[in-house]
Scaffold this motif. Structure first.
Motif, mmCIF file in Angstrom:
data_model
loop_
_atom_site.group_PDB
_atom_site.id
_atom_site.type_symbol
_atom_site.label_atom_id
_atom_site.label_comp_id
_atom_site.label_asym_id
_atom_site.label_seq_id
_atom_site.Cartn_x
_atom_site.Cartn_y
_atom_site.Cartn_z
ATOM 1 N N ASN A 85 0.832 -1.202 0.000
ATOM 2 C CA ASN A 85 0.000 0.000 0.000
ATOM 3 C C ASN A 85 0.871 1.259 0.000
ATOM 4 O O ASN A 85 0.562 2.243 -0.687
ATOM 5 N N LEU A 86 1.960 1.237 0.754
ATOM 6 C CA LEU A 86 2.874 2.380 0.803
ATOM 7 C C LEU A 86 3.475 2.666 -0.573
ATOM 8 O O LEU A 86 3.551 3.823 -1.004
ATOM 9 N N GLU A 93 1.567 7.184 -10.995
ATOM 10 C CA GLU A 93 0.177 7.443 -11.381
ATOM 11 C C GLU A 93 -0.693 7.455 -10.124
ATOM 12 O O GLU A 93 -0.378 6.806 -9.135
ATOM 13 N N LYS A 94 -1.800 8.180 -10.204
ATOM 14 C CA LYS A 94 -2.719 8.213 -9.071
ATOM 15 C C LYS A 94 -3.457 6.880 -8.972
ATOM 16 O O LYS A 94 -4.077 6.427 -9.933
ATOM 17 N N ILE A 95 -3.394 6.258 -7.815
ATOM 18 C CA ILE A 95 -4.029 4.965 -7.577
ATOM 19 C C ILE A 95 -5.223 5.153 -6.647
ATOM 20 O O ILE A 95 -5.113 5.830 -5.618
ATOM 21 N N VAL A 99 -4.637 3.722 1.169
ATOM 22 C CA VAL A 99 -4.850 4.121 2.557
ATOM 23 C C VAL A 99 -3.669 5.007 2.946
ATOM 24 O O VAL A 99 -2.509 4.613 2.806
ATOM 25 N N SER A 100 -3.954 6.196 3.428
ATOM 26 C CA SER A 100 -2.895 7.195 3.620
ATOM 27 C C SER A 100 -2.209 7.142 4.978
ATOM 28 O O SER A 100 -1.157 7.757 5.168
ATOM 29 N N VAL A 101 -2.787 6.406 5.934
ATOM 30 C CA VAL A 101 -2.200 6.324 7.275
ATOM 31 C C VAL A 101 -2.078 4.852 7.669
ATOM 32 O O VAL A 101 -3.061 4.103 7.581
ATOM 33 N N PRO A 102 -0.906 4.404 8.111
ATOM 34 C CA PRO A 102 -0.755 2.991 8.489
ATOM 35 C C PRO A 102 -1.481 2.685 9.792
ATOM 36 O O PRO A 102 -1.538 3.526 10.695
ATOM 37 N N LYS A 159 -2.658 -0.022 -12.065
ATOM 38 C CA LYS A 159 -4.020 0.368 -11.690
ATOM 39 C C LYS A 159 -4.932 -0.852 -11.628
ATOM 40 O O LYS A 159 -5.770 -0.966 -10.717
ATOM 41 N N PHE A 160 -4.784 -1.756 -12.568
ATOM 42 C CA PHE A 160 -5.592 -2.978 -12.576
ATOM 43 C C PHE A 160 -5.232 -3.859 -11.382
ATOM 44 O O PHE A 160 -6.111 -4.389 -10.695
ATOM 45 N N PHE A 161 -3.933 -3.995 -11.126
ATOM 46 C CA PHE A 161 -3.479 -4.775 -9.966
ATOM 47 C C PHE A 161 -4.032 -4.181 -8.676
ATOM 48 O O PHE A 161 -4.543 -4.897 -7.815
ATOM 49 N N ALA A 162 -3.926 -2.854 -8.542
ATOM 50 C CA ALA A 162 -4.345 -2.187 -7.301
ATOM 51 C C ALA A 162 -5.839 -2.355 -7.053
ATOM 52 O O ALA A 162 -6.266 -2.557 -5.907
#
Length: 204
Positions: A85-86, A93-95, A99-102, A159-162
């Motif tokens: 995620n990090l 590219e924008k995904i 999640v912005s906070v662990p 993007k597809f993976f994410a």
């Protein structure tokens, strides 16, 4: 005993997970990380529109009084998806769905926690430089893991993976009973080298 299937987005965005002091250090290397990413990619071929879910194992947890979940088993998986995620958070590219906070905490390895939290706060343009230059001892395996994840995703449709990673990859969160002897459970699990069945968790 609670037993809930949750996708990666739910795992990373909700609740707080604690790696207790009795757990070993993060040990996944190229073989494990590459295999996880490869398995996810191959399970969701781009030319197949079938809706399906991929389960990558379980998180065996003890719910503490403060509501956080102590990870008895599954810390390697949780740490790895936190690092994936990090990397996605700092992709060129924008995904979507990042999640912005662990939500992963370490009972006794504050240097590691500081390293991960610092990288989550770093601007994307400085991410790789910071990952390499943060002067925190004992973070070698985490830095290596970030490099491996970067390398594995570089040749993929990220993007597809994410999208599949966050929405369609699931973990089972298994909560052990409140009166479980955690030290005894952990000792049995490690001596056997495998995860206990549910009825064995209750007995432990």
């Amino acid at each position: 005993m609670g037993n809930n299937a949750k996708n990666i987005k739910e795992i990373l965005a909700n609740d707080s997970y604690i790696i207790p002091r009795y757990q070993r250090n993060y040990a996944w290397g190229k073989a494990e990380i590459s295999q996880l990413i490869k398995d996810i990619e191959e399970f969701f071929p781009k030319d197949n529109n079938e809706s399906k879910l991929y389960y990558i194992g379980s998180l065996v947890c003890f719910k503490r009084e403060d509501g956080s979940f102590e990870l008895i088993d599954g810390q390697q998986r949780h740490t790895t998806i936190t690092l994936i995620n990090l990397v996605l958070k700092n992709w060129t590219e924008k995904i979507e769905n990042i999640v912005s906070v662990p939500n992963l905490k370490f009972d006794s390895r504050k240097k590691i926690q500081n390293y991960i939290e610092s990288l989550y706060k770093t601007e994307t343009t400085n991410f790789l430089k910071q990952a390499s230059e943060l002067n925190i001892s004992g973070i070698g395996s985490f830095k290596d893991a970030i490099d491996i994840i970067q390398e594995e995703l570089r040749e993929k449709d990220v993007k597809f993976f994410a999208k599949n990673f966050y929405e369609n990859v699931y973990l089972f969160r298994v909560e052990v009973p409140e009166d479980t002897d955690l030290n005894h459970y952990f000792e049995i699990m490690n001596n056997r080298g495998e995860q206990l069945e549910k009825h064995e968790i209750v007995k432990a």
